[in-house]
Design a protein around this motif. Sequence first.
Motif: not given
Length: 602
Positions: A186-192
């Motif tokens: 979870l990084d800056r509101g996005r999931l990878t």
Amino acid sequence: MALVSLQQVSLAFGGRPLLDEVNLQLEPGERICLLGRNGEGKSTLLRLLNGEVEADGGEIVRQKGLRCACLEQEVPAELRGTVYQVAAGGPGPVDSLHLEKVLSRLDLPAEQEFGSLSGGLKRRVLLARALAGDPELLLLDEPTNHLDIAAITRMEEILLNFPGALLFVTHDRQLVRRLATRIIELDRGRLTSWPGDYDNYLRRRDERLAAEQSGQAKFDRKLAEEEAWIRQGIKARRTRNQGRVEALRKMRRDRAARREQSGRVKMQIQDGTRSGRLVAEAKELSFTYGAEPVISGLTTTIMRGDKVGIIGPNGVGKSTLLRLLLGQLAPTAGHLRLGVNLEICYFDQQREQLDPARTVADNLAEGRDTVLINGQSRHVLGYLKDFLFTPERARSPVAILSGGEKNRLLLARLFTRPCNVLVMDEPTNDLDVETLELLEELLLDFKGTLLLVSHDRAFLDNVVTSTLVFEGQGRVVEYAGGYQDWLRQRAAAEAAGKNTEPAASTRAGERGNAAPAATGEKERQPAGLSFTEKHELAELPAKLEALEAEQEELSAALAEPDFYRRPAEEITDHQQRLQALQEKLEAAYQRWEELEEKAQAD
């Protein structure tokens, strides 16, 4: 069919969203590790999956009748009753036979009052509570916090054999390597999502971030060119391409919407004055509390620059050992000799150094506006920004901080003080992996002495040069290296049919302090010290300190830029004196080791 599916889900609590149209599918049998920096929203995502909070937008699809359980990061204050009652009080029906098996596997006392337990045991009860209902999806938020190594390895085995799906947040890199079949970030509101192991994730994440930075730099150059074009003179504007103008406007909107990665913690340890070569020497050190021996017959020598890890179960006496080695607690028996010029800084796992009612800034600087860092005055708010505290957060009371923020504040406070002996009691709890790795680098570069209590196996392996291990009935044994080195040495000793003494492999053994290895014949012991030699041994530490002080004084003079403007004879004399001092020191240390070895026969 997925157990839970998140489709374009968004969630914000004011400000920028924690989740920004994220997608995620959790499949049966997966073991997924959720990583991200402190404050990114990992715990919030777990609460969302557990149905405790609602999304602002998007869709969450759960398998019908899904049994889900969650282990929270903090122990709920309202829990009452026996261990059995608390463990049985989780969501959903509990099979008594299954519950009893869970309590047995976690080595929990069923009839003991929950309120009387240590923090680590309470966490284990909460894990039992989560497992008792036989969930299909298990959510774990920092499950290793406050657990000792034995409890962590026991939990690992249970989770490896857990038949359901697992999603866990952790800073324990060894746990990630052991359990995870997939990693999501979870990084800056996005999931990878990153299939494969932890090391593969690190490599591919670094590649993605490098590509992102390169793309952003290219975008920014293009935007700068277009901004220069739009500001050209009247003649250029008459021939302005309207499509190009619209493209510039879109670029401006895209740049304004860009979310930069949150700042990286900036830490530095202030080196104090150099301590003497000897930091602490313990001989047959013992401490008894009531009828039980906490530490029994410990002999060890800690020298300047050593990085010593301390390993043992919760409640065994690790903090007591630290206090003994620092001279803060009088031993029941034995002798402790401390070195000179010791400047000690202490990181307290209980966070008792923090006043929850005062602000972050006041806890750091006691009401002052500035702090002194490496001889330079810095404003409190600027210094706290290095530890990711905004001005608003710096003015907030400590009581509202998260666990990770409290640990960062303790580190910020600790590093305002020069030291040459750094004592850290469980510093890794609640820190994100990136901050952990930075702390590791700092400790590796630290020129002073480190005493480290930790249950983080990777942290121990990466930092310490030796370990003191509690091995039952007050027995503390010294091993060379970190956690994995201890396991190998102990296994080799057990395979050879010996006691788990480290013998010649320990750091103490290298200095001639360890007991001789067990053999079929009694080894020949050197003769004991004569009266003259005992006197010589007693005088040697003071002699060494004096020689080292003179050596430092001469070295400092030689380092002065103006020194080499002096007459050639004076320069040569200084250099020769320094060389002679070095030879004297080496001879004195060799003599010290010889006499110490002979003293073992006394």
